[in-house]
Design an enzyme around this catalytic site. Structure first.
Site, PDB file in Angstrom:
ATOM      1  CG  ASP A  13     -39.393 -34.446  53.294  1.00  0.00           C
ATOM      2  OD1 ASP A  13     -38.382 -34.825  53.717  1.00  0.00           O
ATOM      3  OD2 ASP A  13     -40.589 -34.346  53.764  1.00  0.00           O
ATOM      4  CG  ASP A  54     -41.242 -32.595  56.238  1.00  0.00           C
ATOM      5  OD1 ASP A  54     -41.600 -31.850  55.284  1.00  0.00           O
ATOM      6  OD2 ASP A  54     -41.933 -33.685  55.914  1.00  0.00           O
ATOM      7  CE1 TYR A 230     -48.948 -35.515  48.676  1.00  0.00           C
ATOM      8  CE2 TYR A 230     -48.652 -37.469  50.027  1.00  0.00           C
ATOM      9  CZ  TYR A 230     -48.543 -36.226  49.746  1.00  0.00           C
ATOM     10  OH  TYR A 230     -48.270 -35.640  51.170  1.00  0.00           O
ATOM     11  CE  LYS A 233     -49.898 -30.560  47.638  1.00  0.00           C
ATOM     12  NZ  LYS A 233     -50.286 -31.220  46.580  1.00  0.00           N
TER      13      LYS A 233
HETATM   14  P1  13P Z   1     -44.285 -33.562  53.466  1.00  0.00           P
HETATM   15  O1  13P Z   1     -44.702 -33.326  51.703  1.00  0.00           O
HETATM   16  O2  13P Z   1     -44.141 -32.211  53.976  1.00  0.00           O
HETATM   17  O3  13P Z   1     -43.297 -34.430  53.334  1.00  0.00           O
HETATM   18  O4  13P Z   1     -45.494 -34.098  53.951  1.00  0.00           O
HETATM   19  C1  13P Z   1     -46.376 -35.212  53.550  1.00  0.00           C
HETATM   20  C2  13P Z   1     -47.520 -35.753  54.287  1.00  0.00           C
HETATM   21  O5  13P Z   1     -48.130 -36.670  53.535  1.00  0.00           O
HETATM   22  C3  13P Z   1     -47.871 -35.109  55.674  1.00  0.00           C
HETATM   23  O6  13P Z   1     -49.086 -35.805  55.874  1.00  0.00           O
HETATM   24 MG    MG Z   2     -41.636 -35.575  54.575  1.00  0.00          MG
HETATM   25 MG    MG Z   3     -42.427 -30.937  53.770  1.00  0.00          MG
END
Ligand code: 13P
Ligand code: MG
Ligand code: MG
Ligand code: 13P
Length: 375
Positions: A13, A54, A230, A233
């Protein structure tokens, strides 16, 4: 020794349009341009650039083997360049998954996700690459078990004498950084005992038991364990080999005929139904989801992805098919049911998993307000 072929999918990402929603064209173009150059200079033989929500996904086929510093550096440099472009455009979360700065030959442990498989090509080598957004690597545990361990999913386990000896699963404990190999059918119950906890135990490789033929490889990056908090993800990728003594293509994708629940979704803090989609719908929308997965089918042939006369790789967008409408419908219905529960478990993840999010900071503020209760 026959020449070996390596399939690498490396993803990151690097920043996204309108929140954590999709990878816009200028970033995909950087991937395409740089991989085309790498193909011209013969570092790689084939490539395909796409995105899962993304996350920017670089699929490369080459002869350099797994964990090759040049291949990893190529991906790392593309992610750096794309992150810079994302920053110039003030896209959201520019450079999100680039958690480390000093590159030392391998993207593992630096933020990007990677799945690689070095193979001796069979007479014909069909493959499927899966890429998911808004979830974690353990999200593949359930389909991996279905594909290689469950005779109610994979008819070949019952019908094809070439598969009767079963499959070996490598399971990684991402908390302790230890791994174990368990064989199905003999150790099926033990396998499920572990991988039923997808946040901790992740199926990282699968081999055919009778000859140790590699048949699946999955990314295992857990961003929160690298960063200690965090940061987005993991959004995993996986490579699965098909046919001729392995599960058929249809057996590999039939687990997605129904949705199932995975950890991730909004702020990486919720259970959500995984929705199989074609590339055209590979964008996260409702409550930053639902978590989505794409699947690409192709043939590995003479060290490349089998391509047309203009050298365009022949790729089939497997979930772009009405056969997955039922799963999509279920995913939307289950998503709606979970959203009715707001921030109450089990819609929200367990307190243990929420430790890595910003929730503890909110609870910290309340500490001073607590008084001793009468017993
Ligand atoms: P990503 O890990 O896909 O960037 O998503 C992050 C997020 O917090 C979505 O709500
Ligand atoms: Mg993201
Ligand atoms: Mg993502
Ligand atoms: P193979 O055994 O050649 O992989 O074919 C299985 C099949 O017929 C798929 O449905």
């Amino acid at each position: 020794m026959p020449k070996k072929t390596t399939v690498s999918i490396i993803k990151c990402d690097v920043g996204s349009l309108a929140g954590h929603h999709t990878v816009p064209k200028p970033l995909l173009d950087i991937g395409e341009k740089r991989l085309k150059e790498a193909q011209k200079s013969r570092l790689i033989n084939s490539h395909y650039v796409f995105h899962a929500g993304d996350d920017l996904e670089l699929l490369m086929v080459h002869n350099k083997g797994e964990n090759n510093p040049k291949i990893h550096e190529l991906a790392w440099n593309i992610f750096q360049e794309a992150a810079k472009k994302a920053a110039d455009l003030k896209l959201y979360g520019a450079g999100q998954d680039l958690l480390r700065t000093a590159f030392s030959g391998n993207v593992r442990g630096m933020g990007p996700g990677v799945a690689e498989m070095e193979i001796e090509e069979r007479g014909s080598d069909p493959m499927v690459v899966f890429a998911a957004d808004k979830t974690e690597p353990g999200a593949f545990n359930y389909p991996m078990f279905k594909i290689f361990g469950d005779p109610t999913n994979t008819a070949g386990l019952v019908i094809d004498p070439g598969m009767m000896e079963g499959f070996k699963f490598e399971v990684l404990d991402v908390m302790e950084n230890k791994k174990v190999v368990l064989k199905c059918p003999e150790e099926m119950y033990e396998l499920i005992a572990l991988i039923g906890t997808p946040g901790r135990y992740v199926v990282s490789h699968v081999w055919r038991a009778r000859d140790n033929l590699i048949c699946a490889a999955t990314s295992t990056t857990r961003l929160s364990l690298i960063a200690g908090k965090y940061v987005g993800k993991d959004d995993p990728v996986s490579i699965v080999r098909a046919q001729h003594g392995l599960p058929a293509l249809g057996e590999i994708i039939v687990p997605f005929m129904h949705t199932y629940f995975v950890e991730g979704w909004m702020r990486g803090s919720h259970w959500g139904p995984l929705m199989p989609v074609g590339l055209k719908d590979s964008r996260c929308t409702v409550f930053d989801g639902p978590p989505r997965i794409v699947a690409l089918g192709f043939q590995v042939s003479h060290g490349k992805i089998a391509s047309d006369d203009d050298d365009n790789p022949l790729i089939s967008d497997l979930f772009d098919d009405p056969a997955f409408d039922l799963a999509r419908r279920e995913a939307v219905e289950y998503a709606a049911a979970l959203r009715r529960m707001g921030e109450f478990e089990p819609a929200r993840l367990s307190a243990e998993t929420m430790e890595y999010t910003t929730l503890p900071k909110v609870l910290e503020k309340l500490k001073g307000k607590f008084v001793k209760a009468e017993s």
